[in-house]
Design a protein around this motif. Structure first.
Motif, PDB file in Angstrom:
ATOM      1  N   MET A  10     -66.667  12.618  32.257  1.00 32.43           N
ATOM      2  CA  MET A  10     -65.451  12.958  32.977  1.00 32.43           C
ATOM      3  C   MET A  10     -65.771  13.980  34.066  1.00 32.43           C
ATOM      4  O   MET A  10     -66.389  15.013  33.791  1.00 32.43           O
ATOM      5  N   ILE A  11     -65.392  13.687  35.297  1.00 32.12           N
ATOM      6  CA  ILE A  11     -65.649  14.582  36.420  1.00 32.12           C
ATOM      7  C   ILE A  11     -64.676  15.756  36.366  1.00 32.12           C
ATOM      8  O   ILE A  11     -63.461  15.575  36.279  1.00 32.12           O
ATOM      9  N   LYS A  12     -65.223  16.969  36.423  1.00 33.39           N
ATOM     10  CA  LYS A  12     -64.396  18.172  36.434  1.00 33.39           C
ATOM     11  C   LYS A  12     -64.057  18.523  37.882  1.00 33.39           C
ATOM     12  O   LYS A  12     -64.955  18.729  38.703  1.00 33.39           O
ATOM     13  N   VAL A  13     -62.747  18.604  38.164  1.00 33.10           N
ATOM     14  CA  VAL A  13     -62.258  18.753  39.538  1.00 33.10           C
ATOM     15  C   VAL A  13     -61.566  20.092  39.711  1.00 33.10           C
ATOM     16  O   VAL A  13     -60.741  20.498  38.885  1.00 33.10           O
ATOM     17  N   GLY A  14     -61.883  20.764  40.807  1.00 28.28           N
ATOM     18  CA  GLY A  14     -61.154  21.955  41.213  1.00 28.28           C
ATOM     19  C   GLY A  14     -60.440  21.693  42.523  1.00 28.28           C
ATOM     20  O   GLY A  14     -60.934  20.946  43.378  1.00 28.28           O
ATOM     21  N   ILE A  15     -59.255  22.285  42.674  1.00 28.38           N
ATOM     22  CA  ILE A  15     -58.487  22.156  43.908  1.00 28.38           C
ATOM     23  C   ILE A  15     -58.184  23.553  44.422  1.00 28.38           C
ATOM     24  O   ILE A  15     -57.547  24.354  43.726  1.00 28.38           O
ATOM     25  N   VAL A  16     -58.658  23.860  45.618  1.00 33.70           N
ATOM     26  CA  VAL A  16     -58.357  25.135  46.260  1.00 33.70           C
ATOM     27  C   VAL A  16     -57.173  24.909  47.187  1.00 33.70           C
ATOM     28  O   VAL A  16     -57.232  24.092  48.105  1.00 33.70           O
ATOM     29  N   GLY A  17     -56.090  25.640  46.921  1.00 31.59           N
ATOM     30  CA  GLY A  17     -54.880  25.463  47.724  1.00 31.59           C
ATOM     31  C   GLY A  17     -54.012  24.355  47.174  1.00 31.59           C
ATOM     32  O   GLY A  17     -53.771  23.355  47.845  1.00 31.59           O
ATOM     33  N   GLY A  18     -53.548  24.533  45.944  1.00 37.59           N
ATOM     34  CA  GLY A  18     -52.833  23.455  45.269  1.00 37.59           C
ATOM     35  C   GLY A  18     -51.339  23.433  45.471  1.00 37.59           C
ATOM     36  O   GLY A  18     -50.647  22.657  44.799  1.00 37.59           O
ATOM     37  N   THR A  19     -50.801  24.255  46.374  1.00 36.96           N
ATOM     38  CA  THR A  19     -49.342  24.325  46.507  1.00 36.96           C
ATOM     39  C   THR A  19     -48.808  23.616  47.753  1.00 36.96           C
ATOM     40  O   THR A  19     -47.597  23.543  47.936  1.00 36.96           O
ATOM     41  N   GLY A  20     -49.684  23.117  48.599  1.00 38.50           N
ATOM     42  CA  GLY A  20     -49.232  22.385  49.781  1.00 38.50           C
ATOM     43  C   GLY A  20     -49.021  20.917  49.484  1.00 38.50           C
ATOM     44  O   GLY A  20     -49.248  20.441  48.360  1.00 38.50           O
ATOM     45  N   TYR A  21     -48.598  20.169  50.497  1.00 42.89           N
ATOM     46  CA  TYR A  21     -48.331  18.745  50.289  1.00 42.89           C
ATOM     47  C   TYR A  21     -49.589  17.971  49.926  1.00 42.89           C
ATOM     48  O   TYR A  21     -49.558  17.082  49.070  1.00 42.89           O
ATOM     49  N   THR A  22     -50.719  18.277  50.568  1.00 38.17           N
ATOM     50  CA  THR A  22     -51.942  17.554  50.204  1.00 38.17           C
ATOM     51  C   THR A  22     -52.431  17.983  48.833  1.00 38.17           C
ATOM     52  O   THR A  22     -52.999  17.185  48.082  1.00 38.17           O
ATOM     53  N   GLY A  23     -52.207  19.252  48.474  1.00 36.70           N
ATOM     54  CA  GLY A  23     -52.603  19.716  47.149  1.00 36.70           C
ATOM     55  C   GLY A  23     -51.843  19.019  46.043  1.00 36.70           C
ATOM     56  O   GLY A  23     -52.435  18.549  45.062  1.00 36.70           O
ATOM     57  N   VAL A  24     -50.513  18.948  46.166  1.00 36.24           N
ATOM     58  CA  VAL A  24     -49.726  18.289  45.125  1.00 36.24           C
ATOM     59  C   VAL A  24     -49.984  16.782  45.122  1.00 36.24           C
ATOM     60  O   VAL A  24     -49.939  16.135  44.068  1.00 36.24           O
ATOM     61  N   GLU A  25     -50.331  16.220  46.264  1.00 34.48           N
ATOM     62  CA  GLU A  25     -50.666  14.793  46.297  1.00 34.48           C
ATOM     63  C   GLU A  25     -51.987  14.535  45.582  1.00 34.48           C
ATOM     64  O   GLU A  25     -52.134  13.543  44.868  1.00 34.48           O
ATOM     65  N   LEU A  26     -52.952  15.439  45.751  1.00 33.28           N
ATOM     66  CA  LEU A  26     -54.188  15.332  44.976  1.00 33.28           C
ATOM     67  C   LEU A  26     -53.901  15.391  43.482  1.00 33.28           C
ATOM     68  O   LEU A  26     -54.437  14.603  42.697  1.00 33.28           O
ATOM     69  N   LEU A  27     -53.044  16.321  43.079  1.00 32.72           N
ATOM     70  CA  LEU A  27     -52.688  16.442  41.667  1.00 32.72           C
ATOM     71  C   LEU A  27     -52.031  15.166  41.155  1.00 32.72           C
ATOM     72  O   LEU A  27     -52.327  14.696  40.047  1.00 32.72           O
ATOM     73  N   ARG A  28     -51.143  14.596  41.943  1.00 26.98           N
ATOM     74  CA  ARG A  28     -50.472  13.347  41.539  1.00 26.98           C
ATOM     75  C   ARG A  28     -51.479  12.223  41.329  1.00 26.98           C
ATOM     76  O   ARG A  28     -51.435  11.501  40.320  1.00 26.98           O
ATOM     77  N   LEU A  29     -52.394  12.062  42.264  1.00 29.33           N
ATOM     78  CA  LEU A  29     -53.361  10.970  42.172  1.00 29.33           C
ATOM     79  C   LEU A  29     -54.371  11.197  41.045  1.00 29.33           C
ATOM     80  O   LEU A  29     -54.721  10.277  40.301  1.00 29.33           O
ATOM     81  N   LEU A  30     -54.843  12.430  40.914  1.00 24.89           N
ATOM     82  CA  LEU A  30     -55.856  12.713  39.907  1.00 24.89           C
ATOM     83  C   LEU A  30     -55.288  12.715  38.494  1.00 24.89           C
ATOM     84  O   LEU A  30     -56.024  12.492  37.523  1.00 24.89           O
TER      85      LEU A  30
END
Length: 342
Positions: A1-21
């Motif tokens: 399982m790939i461990k993913v970090g997101i820097v800046g998770g409160t913008g539109y692209t951040g929440v979209e990354l969270l949705r997809l992942l």
């Protein structure tokens, strides 16, 4: 399982990354940063993620990003260029969704973005993350520069014509429209409903930051500089980009066949039947670019219509597509999303 970090998770692209992942079969988000919202549950800020993301925002210092396999920077321009080096040294792969590594000419980047580059030596290493042209290079990359939204729609629309040497290169025109989410999740008068609703306007006519990125990509395809007029517009919708592209043909080619051949087998580019007119709603929420090519009245002008969701194929979805390539996963993993209608 790939461990993913997101820097800046409160913008539109951040929440979209969270949705997809959240639905990715081979990746798990282990850290999401936000200095302002540190300590808050992600699902408290974004209720759509309740039951899917059980994490709290943390500061970048607390996030242990060096323990991740890959880190996405969903941050404003100028952040990744100062933080990527330490992560790369720790063996972490980096995908930057901002513009820090997109333009290979550092002086040109500094002119358009109004700041000194914090890691110019890494620019040459960064791979431009448009899979439809750089798939093999992305597979081996440590650092990927995720393309901008306008550049994705425009390049995918023009590439078949330019690669075939079928159009005049000095007078390309990109007439593009974007939803207001392209401006980011921030308080800004021009993005307010009362300002952007029931209205339509052009902006950045004298020069937009995405212009040098588009020219760079098209120039590489042509193996020479191209002349491009790029005019973006703001439309009263949340998501979507519609690019209407114009070029003058220099060869009598079957435009429909040319596009079908170029994108045959591409999972995320859909060439529509001749005579089609793609709509932005047909790609809403999905990682796909739909394209239609026209030759009005059989003349020497070709008109290409290219639509994407600016937050998915234009940002977070393409970033996940790049991650899949970087880790040897099926390119469509986590991205088999049917667009939303209505």
């Amino acid at each position: 399982m790939i461990k993913v970090g997101i820097v800046g998770g409160t913008g539109y692209t951040g929440v979209e990354l969270l949705r997809l992942l959240a639905g990715h079969p081979s990746a798990r988000v282990t850290a999401v940063t936000s200095r302002k919202e540190a300590g808050m549950k992600v699902a408290d800020l974004f209720p759509s993620l309740r039951g899917r993301i059980d994490l709290a925002f943390s500061t970048p210092d607390e996030a242990r990003l060096q323990d991740c396999d890959v880190v996405f920077f969903a941050t404003p321009n100028g952040i990744a260029m100062n933080e990527a080096r330490e992560l790369l040294a720790a063996g972490v792969r980096v995908v930057d969704l901002a513009a820090d590594y997109r333009i290979q000419d550092v002086a040109e980047w500094e002119k358009w973005y109004g700041m000194s580059h914090g890691s110019p030596d890494l620019v040459a290493e960064a791979v431009y993350g448009l899979p439809e042209i750089n798939r093999e290079a992305i597979r081996g990359a440590r650092l990927v520069a995720n393309p901008g939204c306008y550049p994705t729609a425009v390049q995918l629309g023009f590439l078949p014509l330019i690669e075939a040497g079928a159009v005049e290169l000095s007078s390309l025109i990109a007439d593009c429209k974007s939803g207001v989410s392209g401006a980011g999740r921030k308080a800004e008068v021009g993005a307010l409903l009362a300002e952007a609703g029931d209205s339509f306007k052009a902006y950045g006519v004298a020069g937009h930051r995405h212009l040098p990125e588009i020219r760079q990509g098209l120039g590489r395809a042509a193996a020479q500089p191209v002349g491009l007029t790029f005019v973006p517009h703001l439309t009263p919708m949340i998501r979507g980009i519609h690019a209407t592209l114009y070029a003058r043909l220099t060869a009598d080619v079957d435009v429909q066949a040319l596009f079908e051949r170029r994108y045959e087998g591409e999972a995320f580019v859909d060439v529509l039947p001749a005579g089609s007119h793609p709509e932005t709603r047909s790609v809403r929420g999905a990682n796909v670019c739909r394209i239609a090519a026209h030759r009005p009245q059989g003349g020497d002008t070709v008109v290409v219509l290219s639509v994407i969701d600016n937050l998915v194929k234009g940002a977070a979805g393409q970033a996940v597509q790049n991650m899949n390539l970087m880790f040897g996963l099926p390119e469509q993993a986590g991205l088999g999303i049917v667009p939303l209608l209505p």
